[in-house]
Design a protein around this motif. Structure first.
Motif, PDB file in Angstrom:
ATOM      1  N   ARG A  50       0.961  -1.105  -0.146  1.00 36.42           N
ATOM      2  CA  ARG A  50      -0.063  -0.138  -0.111  1.00 36.42           C
ATOM      3  C   ARG A  50       0.981   1.325  -0.179  1.00 36.42           C
ATOM      4  N   ILE A  51       0.818   2.031  -1.165  1.00 34.81           N
ATOM      5  CA  ILE A  51       1.513   3.279  -0.964  1.00 34.81           C
ATOM      6  C   ILE A  51       0.471   4.679  -0.833  1.00 34.81           C
ATOM      7  N   SER A  52       0.662   5.170   0.348  1.00 30.09           N
ATOM      8  CA  SER A  52      -0.197   6.066   0.723  1.00 30.09           C
ATOM      9  C   SER A  52       0.303   7.570   0.567  1.00 30.09           C
ATOM     10  N   SER A  53      -0.122   8.423   0.203  1.00 26.54           N
ATOM     11  CA  SER A  53       0.091   9.767   0.259  1.00 26.54           C
ATOM     12  C   SER A  53      -0.488  10.726   1.131  1.00 26.54           C
ATOM     13  N   PHE A  54       0.193  11.443   1.910  1.00 26.17           N
ATOM     14  CA  PHE A  54      -0.478  12.396   2.864  1.00 26.17           C
ATOM     15  C   PHE A  54      -0.121  13.961   2.577  1.00 26.17           C
ATOM     16  N   ASP A  57      -2.315  15.918   7.864  1.00 22.79           N
ATOM     17  CA  ASP A  57      -2.782  14.740   8.331  1.00 22.79           C
ATOM     18  C   ASP A  57      -3.901  14.079   7.340  1.00 22.79           C
ATOM     19  N   ALA A  58      -4.021  14.893   6.140  1.00 20.39           N
ATOM     20  CA  ALA A  58      -5.141  14.371   5.282  1.00 20.39           C
ATOM     21  C   ALA A  58      -4.615  13.489   4.027  1.00 20.39           C
ATOM     22  N   LYS A  59      -5.092  12.244   3.992  1.00 27.51           N
ATOM     23  CA  LYS A  59      -4.712  11.094   3.113  1.00 27.51           C
ATOM     24  C   LYS A  59      -5.248  11.910   1.581  1.00 27.51           C
ATOM     25  N   MET A  60      -4.187  11.901   0.693  1.00 24.30           N
ATOM     26  CA  MET A  60      -4.412  12.089  -0.441  1.00 24.30           C
ATOM     27  C   MET A  60      -4.702  11.043  -1.498  1.00 24.30           C
ATOM     28  N   SER A  61      -4.051  10.035  -1.353  1.00 26.36           N
ATOM     29  CA  SER A  61      -4.196   8.814  -2.008  1.00 26.36           C
ATOM     30  C   SER A  61      -3.661   7.605  -1.749  1.00 26.36           C
ATOM     31  N   ASP A  62      -4.494   6.410  -2.045  1.00 23.10           N
ATOM     32  CA  ASP A  62      -4.155   5.172  -1.469  1.00 23.10           C
ATOM     33  C   ASP A  62      -3.919   4.042  -2.691  1.00 23.10           C
ATOM     34  N   VAL A  63      -2.989   3.633  -2.915  1.00 19.83           N
ATOM     35  CA  VAL A  63      -2.813   2.765  -4.090  1.00 19.83           C
ATOM     36  C   VAL A  63      -1.989   1.163  -3.786  1.00 19.83           C
ATOM     37  N   HIS A  64      -2.962   0.369  -4.146  1.00 14.08           N
ATOM     38  CA  HIS A  64      -2.297  -0.966  -3.747  1.00 14.08           C
ATOM     39  C   HIS A  64      -1.747  -1.951  -4.822  1.00 14.08           C
ATOM     40  N   LEU A  65      -0.831  -2.592  -4.494  1.00 15.39           N
ATOM     41  CA  LEU A  65      -0.098  -3.160  -5.468  1.00 15.39           C
ATOM     42  C   LEU A  65       0.117  -4.589  -4.968  1.00 15.39           C
ATOM     43  N   LYS A  66       0.259  -5.647  -6.032  1.00 14.33           N
ATOM     44  CA  LYS A  66       0.521  -7.061  -5.339  1.00 14.33           C
ATOM     45  C   LYS A  66       1.782  -7.411  -6.483  1.00 14.33           C
ATOM     46  N   THR A  67       2.614  -7.982  -6.115  1.00 14.45           N
ATOM     47  CA  THR A  67       3.919  -8.408  -6.478  1.00 14.45           C
ATOM     48  C   THR A  67       5.030  -9.305  -5.828  1.00 14.45           C
ATOM     49  N   ILE A  83       5.469  19.101   4.989  1.00 13.25           N
ATOM     50  CA  ILE A  83       4.092  19.316   4.583  1.00 13.25           C
ATOM     51  C   ILE A  83       3.487  18.116   3.780  1.00 13.25           C
ATOM     52  N   SER A  84       4.219  17.143   3.241  1.00 15.63           N
ATOM     53  CA  SER A  84       3.733  15.878   2.633  1.00 15.63           C
ATOM     54  C   SER A  84       4.406  14.941   3.089  1.00 15.63           C
ATOM     55  N   ARG A  85       3.988  13.533   2.982  1.00 17.03           N
ATOM     56  CA  ARG A  85       4.604  12.202   3.236  1.00 17.03           C
ATOM     57  C   ARG A  85       3.961  11.312   2.419  1.00 17.03           C
ATOM     58  N   ILE A  86       4.724  10.285   1.971  1.00 11.09           N
ATOM     59  CA  ILE A  86       4.687   9.097   1.448  1.00 11.09           C
ATOM     60  C   ILE A  86       4.970   7.801   2.188  1.00 11.09           C
ATOM     61  N   VAL A  87       4.080   7.034   2.482  1.00  6.83           N
ATOM     62  CA  VAL A  87       4.225   5.862   3.523  1.00  6.83           C
ATOM     63  C   VAL A  87       3.918   4.685   2.625  1.00  6.83           C
ATOM     64  N   VAL A  88       4.895   3.472   2.777  1.00 10.16           N
ATOM     65  CA  VAL A  88       4.643   2.282   1.968  1.00 10.16           C
ATOM     66  C   VAL A  88       4.607   1.241   3.125  1.00 10.16           C
ATOM     67  N   VAL A 198       2.263  17.479  -6.206  1.00  9.19           N
ATOM     68  CA  VAL A 198       1.272  16.718  -7.272  1.00  9.19           C
ATOM     69  C   VAL A 198       2.075  15.672  -7.964  1.00  9.19           C
ATOM     70  N   THR A 199       3.557  16.071  -8.334  1.00  6.09           N
ATOM     71  CA  THR A 199       4.279  15.401  -9.415  1.00  6.09           C
ATOM     72  C   THR A 199       4.301  13.868  -8.825  1.00  6.09           C
ATOM     73  N   PRO A 200       4.667  13.469  -7.830  1.00  9.10           N
ATOM     74  CA  PRO A 200       5.027  12.178  -7.404  1.00  9.10           C
ATOM     75  C   PRO A 200       3.546  11.405  -7.795  1.00  9.10           C
ATOM     76  N   LEU A 201       2.203  11.979  -7.554  1.00 12.38           N
ATOM     77  CA  LEU A 201       1.091  11.164  -7.560  1.00 12.38           C
ATOM     78  C   LEU A 201       0.951  11.013  -9.343  1.00 12.38           C
ATOM     79  N   VAL A 202       1.204  12.012 -10.073  1.00 11.57           N
ATOM     80  CA  VAL A 202       1.206  11.703 -11.451  1.00 11.57           C
ATOM     81  C   VAL A 202       1.976  10.777 -11.939  1.00 11.57           C
ATOM     82  N   SER A 203       3.230  10.925 -11.433  1.00 14.48           N
ATOM     83  CA  SER A 203       4.295   9.853 -11.795  1.00 14.48           C
ATOM     84  C   SER A 203       3.980   8.429 -11.693  1.00 14.48           C
ATOM     85  N   LEU A 204       3.642   8.085 -10.567  1.00 13.48           N
ATOM     86  CA  LEU A 204       3.159   6.822 -10.068  1.00 13.48           C
ATOM     87  C   LEU A 204       2.001   6.300 -10.960  1.00 13.48           C
TER      88      LEU A 204
END
Length: 208
Positions: A50-54, A57-67, A83-88, A198-204
């Motif tokens: 799970r790749i979550s972007s914040f 304290d607001a979650k901006m996106s939640d992307v799920h992967l299987k691999t 001001i932003s954080r990405i958690v895997v 915004v750039t990391p979300l678009v790149s992902l």
């Protein structure tokens, strides 16, 4: 007869110890078609991620992967730009097609005492206290219309590792360098802005 048994054993042994995992990598529409995938390494595990972007304290996106992943990739890691954080987060298992579920939600961790520079507008000399297993400082550069934008912060070793997969690097976005030691990422003045969030979300989505 023993020679034939030995030959068959050598030929078939790699196949016997290679896992088959579910594989699901989202495309630009975030659609994810799950397929069966044979891992290339005999040391690989099946994983859900799970790749979550914040933003704050607001979650901006939640992307799920299987691999398939290696053991040292099966852990929680984060990049914190203040001001932003990405958690895997990851959940790994060791039997065929065992990664049907989702990885756990990202948890909020206490600060750990490590300190790095981070940016606020054009200033990159502000102090950021790292949290969880963030033990490196990071500097990220993005080329936007021929202008270099810089942002800084804290990162986990796992996120800095060259062995991390393409999806995680795309989620971070831009070119990144990591170092170990308080304030090792150097203070500077830059033109960092909201676009770096915004750039990391678009790149992902583009490179998944």
């Amino acid at each position: 007869m023993r020679l034939l048994t030995l030959i068959f054993g050598i030929v078939l042994l790699p196949e016997a110890y290679t896992l088959k995992c579910l594989r699901c990598l989202p495309d630009a529409s975030r659609a994810c078609i799950t397929t069966e995938w044979t891992c290339h390494s005999r040391n690989a595990l099946c994983a859900t991620r799970r790749i979550s972007s914040f933003a704050g304290d607001a979650k901006m996106s939640d992307v799920h992967l299987k691999t398939c992943v290696l053991q040292d990739e099966c852990s929680e890691g984060s990049v914190n730009f203040g001001i932003s954080r990405i958690v895997v987060t990851s959940h790994c298992c060791t039997s065929n097609l065992c990664n049907a579920g989702n990885a756990p939600e990202a948890e909020r961790h206490d600060t750990n005492g490590h300190k790095c520079y981070h940016c606020d507008g054009e200033r990159c000399s502000l102090t950021l206290t790292c949290a969880g297993n963030e033990d490196h400082c990071i500097t990220k550069t993005v080329n936007v219309g021929g202008k270099i934008k810089i942002t800084k912060g804290c990162a986990s070793r796992q996120m800095c590792s060259a062995t991390e997969n393409a999806q995680i690097k795309a989620a971070i976005g831009g070119e990144m360098t990591c170092c170990r030691g308080d304030f090792c990422n150097g203070a500077s003045i830059t033109n960092a802005g909201l676009l770096l969030l915004v750039t990391p979300l678009v790149s992902l989505l583009m490179f998944s």
